[in-house]
Motif scaffolding. Structure first.
Motif, PDB file in Angstrom:
ATOM      1  N   GLY A 166       0.791  -1.233   0.000  1.00  0.00           N
ATOM      2  CA  GLY A 166       0.000   0.000   0.000  1.00  0.00           C
ATOM      3  C   GLY A 166       0.821   1.280   0.000  1.00  0.00           C
ATOM      4  N   GLY A 167       0.255   2.297   0.654  1.00  0.00           N
ATOM      5  CA  GLY A 167       0.789   3.656   0.584  1.00  0.00           C
ATOM      6  C   GLY A 167       2.245   3.800   0.996  1.00  0.00           C
ATOM      7  N   ASP A 198       4.915   5.668  -1.276  1.00  0.00           N
ATOM      8  CA  ASP A 198       5.522   6.922  -0.831  1.00  0.00           C
ATOM      9  C   ASP A 198       7.039   6.809  -0.685  1.00  0.00           C
ATOM     10  OD1 ASP A 198       3.078   8.115  -0.933  1.00  0.00           O
ATOM     11  OD2 ASP A 198       2.658   7.987   1.210  1.00  0.00           O
ATOM     12  N   HIS A 214       3.535   7.509   6.667  1.00  0.00           N
ATOM     13  CA  HIS A 214       2.852   7.560   7.977  1.00  0.00           C
ATOM     14  C   HIS A 214       2.721   6.152   8.536  1.00  0.00           C
ATOM     15  CE1 HIS A 214       1.092  10.395   5.098  1.00  0.00           C
ATOM     16  NE2 HIS A 214       0.445   9.357   4.625  1.00  0.00           N
ATOM     17  N   ASP A 268       1.719  -0.647   6.391  1.00  0.00           N
ATOM     18  CA  ASP A 268       0.774  -1.774   6.378  1.00  0.00           C
ATOM     19  C   ASP A 268       1.492  -3.042   5.957  1.00  0.00           C
ATOM     20  OD1 ASP A 268      -1.480  -0.201   7.063  1.00  0.00           O
ATOM     21  OD2 ASP A 268      -1.614   0.497   4.996  1.00  0.00           O
ATOM     22  N   ARG A 276      -7.311  -6.591  -5.739  1.00  0.00           N
ATOM     23  CA  ARG A 276      -8.498  -5.908  -5.204  1.00  0.00           C
ATOM     24  C   ARG A 276      -8.202  -4.448  -4.870  1.00  0.00           C
ATOM     25  NH1 ARG A 276      -7.924  -4.459   0.229  1.00  0.00           N
ATOM     26  NH2 ARG A 276      -6.277  -5.662   1.221  1.00  0.00           N
ATOM     27  N   ARG A 277      -6.940  -4.051  -4.930  1.00  0.00           N
ATOM     28  CA  ARG A 277      -6.574  -2.681  -4.569  1.00  0.00           C
ATOM     29  C   ARG A 277      -6.951  -1.705  -5.680  1.00  0.00           C
ATOM     30  NH1 ARG A 277      -3.401  -2.714   0.140  1.00  0.00           N
ATOM     31  NH2 ARG A 277      -3.247  -4.875   0.860  1.00  0.00           N
ATOM     32  N   ASP A 278      -7.073  -0.417  -5.306  1.00  0.00           N
ATOM     33  CA  ASP A 278      -7.698   0.519  -6.247  1.00  0.00           C
ATOM     34  C   ASP A 278      -6.839   0.928  -7.448  1.00  0.00           C
ATOM     35  OD1 ASP A 278      -6.126   1.911  -4.435  1.00  0.00           O
ATOM     36  OD2 ASP A 278      -7.732   3.208  -3.687  1.00  0.00           O
ATOM     37  N   ASN A 315      -0.947   1.913  -5.898  1.00  0.00           N
ATOM     38  CA  ASN A 315      -1.295   1.448  -4.541  1.00  0.00           C
ATOM     39  C   ASN A 315      -1.252  -0.077  -4.462  1.00  0.00           C
ATOM     40  OD1 ASN A 315      -1.730   4.028  -3.725  1.00  0.00           O
ATOM     41  ND2 ASN A 315      -3.969   3.925  -3.713  1.00  0.00           N
ATOM     42  N   ARG A 338     -13.995   5.019  -4.933  1.00  0.00           N
ATOM     43  CA  ARG A 338     -12.725   5.023  -5.674  1.00  0.00           C
ATOM     44  C   ARG A 338     -12.659   6.169  -6.676  1.00  0.00           C
ATOM     45  NH1 ARG A 338     -13.168  -1.452  -6.403  1.00  0.00           N
ATOM     46  NH2 ARG A 338     -12.454  -2.008  -4.302  1.00  0.00           N
ATOM     47  N   ARG A 382      -8.430  12.419  -5.506  1.00  0.00           N
ATOM     48  CA  ARG A 382      -7.624  12.707  -4.313  1.00  0.00           C
ATOM     49  C   ARG A 382      -6.150  12.382  -4.538  1.00  0.00           C
ATOM     50  NH1 ARG A 382      -4.826   9.636   0.262  1.00  0.00           N
ATOM     51  NH2 ARG A 382      -6.628   8.309   0.718  1.00  0.00           N
ATOM     52  N   PHE A 383      -5.854  11.177  -5.021  1.00  0.00           N
ATOM     53  CA  PHE A 383      -4.447  10.815  -5.234  1.00  0.00           C
ATOM     54  C   PHE A 383      -3.840  11.653  -6.362  1.00  0.00           C
ATOM     55  CE2 PHE A 383      -5.577   6.824  -2.915  1.00  0.00           C
ATOM     56  CZ  PHE A 383      -4.584   6.901  -1.939  1.00  0.00           C
ATOM     57  N   LYS A 441      -8.570  15.553   1.800  1.00  0.00           N
ATOM     58  CA  LYS A 441      -7.210  15.159   1.401  1.00  0.00           C
ATOM     59  C   LYS A 441      -6.879  15.704   0.015  1.00  0.00           C
ATOM     60  CE  LYS A 441      -6.340  11.084   4.229  1.00  0.00           C
ATOM     61  NZ  LYS A 441      -6.040   9.652   4.287  1.00  0.00           N
TER      62      LYS A 441
HETATM   63  P1  ATP Z   1      -2.521   7.567   2.636  1.00  0.00           P
HETATM   64  O1  ATP Z   1      -1.169   8.116   2.503  1.00  0.00           O
HETATM   65  O2  ATP Z   1      -3.580   8.560   2.356  1.00  0.00           O
HETATM   66  O3  ATP Z   1      -2.788   6.783   3.891  1.00  0.00           O
HETATM   67  P2  ATP Z   1      -2.808   4.991   1.389  1.00  0.00           P
HETATM   68  O4  ATP Z   1      -2.408   4.487   0.038  1.00  0.00           O
HETATM   69  O5  ATP Z   1      -2.207   4.341   2.584  1.00  0.00           O
HETATM   70  O6  ATP Z   1      -2.588   6.546   1.386  1.00  0.00           O
HETATM   71  P3  ATP Z   1      -5.335   4.233   2.482  1.00  0.00           P
HETATM   72  O7  ATP Z   1      -6.671   4.856   2.251  1.00  0.00           O
HETATM   73  O8  ATP Z   1      -4.732   4.303   3.836  1.00  0.00           O
HETATM   74  O9  ATP Z   1      -4.370   4.879   1.406  1.00  0.00           O
HETATM   75  O10 ATP Z   1      -5.453   2.702   2.017  1.00  0.00           O
HETATM   76  C1  ATP Z   1      -4.374   1.789   2.138  1.00  0.00           C
HETATM   77  C2  ATP Z   1      -4.339   0.876   0.909  1.00  0.00           C
HETATM   78  O11 ATP Z   1      -5.526   0.077   0.863  1.00  0.00           O
HETATM   79  C3  ATP Z   1      -4.279   1.618  -0.420  1.00  0.00           C
HETATM   80  O12 ATP Z   1      -2.957   1.898  -0.809  1.00  0.00           O
HETATM   81  C4  ATP Z   1      -4.960   0.627  -1.347  1.00  0.00           C
HETATM   82  O13 ATP Z   1      -4.051  -0.369  -1.748  1.00  0.00           O
HETATM   83  C5  ATP Z   1      -6.004  -0.020  -0.473  1.00  0.00           C
HETATM   84  N1  ATP Z   1      -7.330   0.637  -0.530  1.00  0.00           N
HETATM   85  C6  ATP Z   1      -7.815   1.554   0.330  1.00  0.00           C
HETATM   86  N2  ATP Z   1      -9.070   1.918   0.021  1.00  0.00           N
HETATM   87  C7  ATP Z   1      -9.396   1.208  -1.061  1.00  0.00           C
HETATM   88  C8  ATP Z   1     -10.588   1.109  -1.863  1.00  0.00           C
HETATM   89  N3  ATP Z   1     -11.672   1.851  -1.607  1.00  0.00           N
HETATM   90  N4  ATP Z   1     -10.572   0.231  -2.889  1.00  0.00           N
HETATM   91  C9  ATP Z   1      -9.485  -0.538  -3.153  1.00  0.00           C
HETATM   92  N5  ATP Z   1      -8.359  -0.491  -2.448  1.00  0.00           N
HETATM   93  C10 ATP Z   1      -8.292   0.370  -1.414  1.00  0.00           C
END
Ligand code: ATP
Ligand code: MG
Length: 413
Positions: A38-39, A43, A51, A54, A122-124, A128, A169, A175-176, A213
Motif C-alpha cells: 500500500g501507501g 511513498d 505515515h 501496512d 483488489r486494490r484501487d 497502490n 474510488r 484525491r491521489f 485530502k
Molecule cells: P494515505 O497516505 O492517504 O494513507 P494509502 O495508500 O495508505 O494513502 P489508504 O486509504 O490508507 O491509502 O489505504 C491503504 C491501501 O488500501 C491503499 O494503498 C490501497 O491499496 C487499499 N485501498 C484503500 N481503500 C481502497 C478502496 N476503496 N478500494 C481498493 N483499495 C483500497
C-alpha cells in the motif's frame, strides 16, 4: 509471459520499515509469505515521508496470532491483527479478496486467500498495488512502477467495474491525483464521468475524508477542476449549488498549499461568500465535528477582518493563537502578504489571553458587595473587554474599583 525485468530493490529502508522487518521475518520463518503493502511502499519510492506501514501476509489471522506473544484483534473479521513486537505495534492483514459489493459500497464479505496477486488485484490503483519484501525488493504485478514514474493514477483492472464495486474510488482517483500531483489516466478519468452518479450511494463521511485530502494535496485546483469536469461535484452536498463560483475559484491561483482541514473549509467559505450560518449548515451536512465547525467559523471571521485590514485587539483575543495562524495562512493562499508574525506579536502583547488571566473573578466581586446574578456576569464581561482593549490595567484593586463604580452607575439607571 512478460519479459522478466531486473527486480527493483529499495536500499536503506526508512526507520519505520526497519522496525517491522523482523516481524515479516518471523512470519516467513514459519513458512508464510509477508510483505509491506500500500501507501508506504508507494511513498517510499516517491521519496515522500510515510505515515503508517501496512503489512500483508498469507497467514490467516489465527495463524498470525500463534506466532506472536502479544496480539490484538483490531479488525479480525477483515483479517487485521495488531502485533506488539519490541514495544512497537504493527497491523498485519491477511491476503484477501472482497465480494458482495451491494449498492456500490464497501464489500460485505471478505475471503482470506493465500495469494499475494489476489490481494493486490483488489486494490484501487496500480501505484497502490505494489508490495515490498522484507529485504526491500519491490513486487510489481500491475505495472505500478511504470505509472509511478510516469505520474499516473490508473485503476487496477477495468475502471468501470472497479468504480461500480466501490464508487468511493472515483473520489480517491481525484484525491491521489491532487495529493501526488499525478494525472488520471484517460480511461480511468472517462469511467469517473460515466459512473459519477454512483457517488450518491456513498456515505458523506467517506467522501469527506477524500475531499479534504484532495484539497490538502499538491494540485488542489486541478483536483477541483476534475471534480467539476467529471461532474462528481454534482454529488457533493451544498457545494453542488456553487458550481459557477467554483469554476471561477479554480481559475484563481492558490499562492500556497492549505495546511489543515480548518484552512480548507475557511478557504472555501471565503471564496464562496459563506457567512457563519452557511458555514454551520454546510459543515453539518458534511457531518463535521462541532470543534471543526467552531474553528472554521472563527477563522473565516478573522480572514475577513484581515482582508479589510482592521483587526481589533478583541478580535485577536477571541480568535486565539492557533486560529490566527490559520487565518493568516489562508490570507497568504489567497495571494496577500504574510501577516502571521506581526499578528502573533500583537497577540502575545495582549494583556490577557483568557478569562482565567483576569485579575478578578466573580467570587471577589461578591465579597466586595456586588449581588450575584446576570448583572454580575455582564460586569465581568465588560471588565474583560476593557482589559483586552487596554483601557484598564489587569490589576485587582483597579478592577475592583472600576467594578464598584460601574455597578453603582448601572443601579442609577
Ligand atoms: P494515505 O497516505 O492517504 O494513507 P494509502 O495508500 O495508505 O494513502 P489508504 O486509504 O490508507 O491509502 O489505504 C491503504 C491501501 O488500501 C491503499 O494503498 C490501497 O491499496 C487499499 N485501498 C484503500 N481503500 C481502497 C478502496 N476503496 N478500494 C481498493 N483499495 C483500497
Ligand atoms: Mg494509509
Amino acid at each position: 509471459m512478460r519479459k522478466r525485468e531486473q527486480p527493483v530493490r529499495i536500499e536503506n529502508l526508512p526507520a519505520a520499515f526497519v522496525d517491522a522487518q523482523q516481524v515479516l521475518q518471523v512470519i516467513e520463518q514459519h513458512g508464510y509469505e509477508a510483505y509491506f503493502v500500500g501507501g508506504s511502499v508507494r511513498d517510499t519510492l516517491l521519496h515522500l515521508p510515510i505515515h503508517d506501514v501496512d503489512l500483508a501476509t498469507s497467514a490467516y489471522p489465527a495463524e498470525v496470532k500463534q506466532l506472536f506473544a502479544r496480539t490484538i484483534d483490531t479488525g479480525i473479521e477483515h483479517g487485521t491483527v495488531t502485533v506488539r513486537y519490541h514495544r512497537h505495534s504493527f497491523e498485519i492483514t491477511t491476503f484477501r479478496t472482497e465480494s458482495g459489493y451491494q449498492d456500490y459500497r464497501r464489500p460485505d464479505r471478505v475471503t482470506f486467500v493465500r495469494s499475494l496477486q489476489a490481494d493486490l488485484m483488489r486494490r484501487d490503483f496500480t501505484v497502490n498495488a505494489l508490495a515490498m519484501r522484507e529485504n526491500g525488493e519491490v513486487i510489481d504485478l500491475f505495472h505500478g512502477l511504470f505509472d509511478l514514474q510516469a505520474h499516473i493514477i490508473r485503476a487496477v483492472g477495468d475502471p468501470d467495474h472497479r468504480f461500480q464495486e466501490d464508487a468511493l474510488r472515483m473520489m480517491r482517483s481525484v484525491r491521489f491525483g491532487s495529493q501526488l500531483d499525478f494525472t488520471i489516466e484517460p480511461v480511468t478519468l472517462a469511467a469517473i464521468q460515466t459512473n459519477r452518479a454512483l457517488l450518491a450511494k456513498i456515505a458523506i463521511e467517506r467522501i469527506h475524508v477524500e475531499f479534504v485530502k484532495m484539497l490538502l494535496g499538491r494540485a488542489p485546483l486541478r483536483g477541483l477542476q476534475q471534480m467539476l469536469t467529471t461532474h462528481l461535484l454534482d454529488y457533493l452536498p451544498v457545494l453542488n449549488q456553487s458550481v459557477k463560483q467554483l469554476t471561477e475559484v479554480v481559475n484563481r491561483p492558490l499562492a500556497q498549499r492549505l495546511a489543515n482541514e480548518t484552512q480548507v473549509w475557511s478557504w472555501l467559505a471565503v471564496n464562496l461568500g459563506w457567512e457563519a450560518p452557511q458555514i454551520q449548515s454546510t459543515l453539518h451536512a458534511w457531518k463535521s465535528s462541532k470543534q471543526l465547525t467552531g474553528a472554521v467559523t472563527n477563522v473565516t471571521a478573522a480572514i475577513h477582518a484581515l482582508l479589510e485590514q482592521h483587526v481589533t485587539n478583541w478580535q485577536l483575543y477571541q480568535t486565539g493563537a492557533t486560529s490566527l495562524t490559520d487565518a493568516a495562512q489562508v490570507v497568504v493562499a489567497l495571494g496577500h502578504p504574510d501577516q502571521t508574525a506581526a499578528l502573533q506579536q500583537r497577540y502575545q502583547e495582549l494583556p490577557i489571553h483568557s478569562k482565567h488571566d483576569l485579575a478578578i473573578n466573580g467570587k471577589q466581586l461578591i465579597q466586595a458587595g456586588i449581588k450575584p446574578g446576570p448583572a454580575l456576569g455582564n460586569l465581568l464581561n465588560s471588565l474583560e473587554h476593557q482589559v483586552v482593549a487596554g483601557t484598564i490595567a489587569n490589576e485587582t484593586t483597579q478592577l475592583l474599583a472600576a467594578a464598584k463604580q460601574q455597578s453603582e452607575a448601572n443601579k442609577a439607571w
